[in-house]
Design a protein around this motif. Sequence first.
Motif, PDB file in Angstrom:
ATOM      1  N   THR A 247      -0.753   4.865  -7.781  1.00 45.67           N
ATOM      2  CA  THR A 247      -1.715   4.310  -6.827  1.00 45.67           C
ATOM      3  C   THR A 247      -3.096   4.183  -7.469  1.00 45.67           C
ATOM      4  O   THR A 247      -4.117   4.405  -6.826  1.00 45.67           O
TER       5      THR A 247
ATOM      6  N   LYS B 111       0.819  -1.215   0.000  1.00 41.46           N
ATOM      7  CA  LYS B 111       0.000   0.000   0.000  1.00 41.46           C
ATOM      8  C   LYS B 111       0.856   1.270   0.000  1.00 41.46           C
ATOM      9  O   LYS B 111       0.579   2.250   0.670  1.00 41.46           O
ATOM     10  N   GLN B 112       1.924   1.229  -0.786  1.00 40.15           N
ATOM     11  CA  GLN B 112       2.773   2.403  -0.955  1.00 40.15           C
ATOM     12  C   GLN B 112       3.585   2.253  -2.241  1.00 40.15           C
ATOM     13  O   GLN B 112       3.648   1.172  -2.826  1.00 40.15           O
TER      14      GLN B 112
ATOM     15  N   TYR C 101      -3.187  -0.640  -7.987  1.00 42.96           N
ATOM     16  CA  TYR C 101      -1.838  -0.120  -8.214  1.00 42.96           C
ATOM     17  C   TYR C 101      -1.367  -0.582  -9.584  1.00 42.96           C
ATOM     18  O   TYR C 101      -1.811  -1.617 -10.090  1.00 42.96           O
TER      19      TYR C 101
ATOM     20  N   SER D 128       7.306   2.854  -4.258  1.00 42.87           N
ATOM     21  CA  SER D 128       8.744   3.038  -4.110  1.00 42.87           C
ATOM     22  C   SER D 128       9.437   2.559  -5.378  1.00 42.87           C
ATOM     23  O   SER D 128       9.121   1.491  -5.897  1.00 42.87           O
TER      24      SER D 128
END
Length: 285
Positions: free
Chosen positions: A125, A97-98, A167, A100
């Motif tokens: 996202t 849930k991020q 995503y 990078s």
Amino acid sequence: MSVADTSSSVTTSVSSSSGGMPTACEQWKSARANLAEGAWSGALASCSAGDVAAEGRVRALALVNLYRALAGLPPVLLDAARNNGAQACSLMMDANKQLSHFPPNSWKCFSDLGAATAGESNIATTAGVQAVDLYMTDPGNPTTIGHRRWILSNSLGPIGLGSTNAYSCMSVLGGNGNAGQAYAAWPPAGEVPFEAWNVTFESLDSTGWTIQSDGINLAGGKVSVADGGKDMPVGTVELLPNYGSATALRFNPKGWTAAPGHTYDVSVTGASKAVNYSVTVVDCP
């Protein structure tokens, strides 16, 4: 030619389509007739990357090539290996849930393939189709506008597209494209659908207009915009680092917004070549 040479210029003039060629509005409507995301076959619980249904990937690619076509660039194709990497990348982003570009191996659902692809991708996202519009407006990324610039890069292609339900990753670095276009602008020369200004929560006038080039050194470039011969105020002109092109400039309308029925004449002076082009905003309801 030295980078200090300003004796020559690049001028782009795009006329309305004729001879059966689709207009900007026709291209816009065709590529955006169905923006449904493809169903994802993977699962977070089992760290299964699965795949996105073919129609979702095709629709996302159609949007990439829509934007490239409007900017005068050739279409790009998909690469199966890059798709696999983008799918592994998307799984990792969703599982944690991020976002990078350098995910640590402590992440849930970590894989070497997903991590390597994250470092060469636009990442978002949102699922893959919606992500393309986000990349082109590029909100929250004023120092590089890197997502947009990779999509409009001369070297782009083939690309990889991967997506979960929430995503997505677009593998863009290391392409072998050789479009050779002198520069790419967004909004570009010629007719541009007004709808392109507001495809996300932040407008194009807010995130900024850009000009990028591999062969023209835009450092020191000064931008002016005119509407029907009337000078239009331009905000701070920023030189952007190397993302998808050797150099690039970003600038914003100051105290005005683009409107249908208007043609904006953009001029760049002070670069290694002068650049001149006209953006005609058309409404495509």
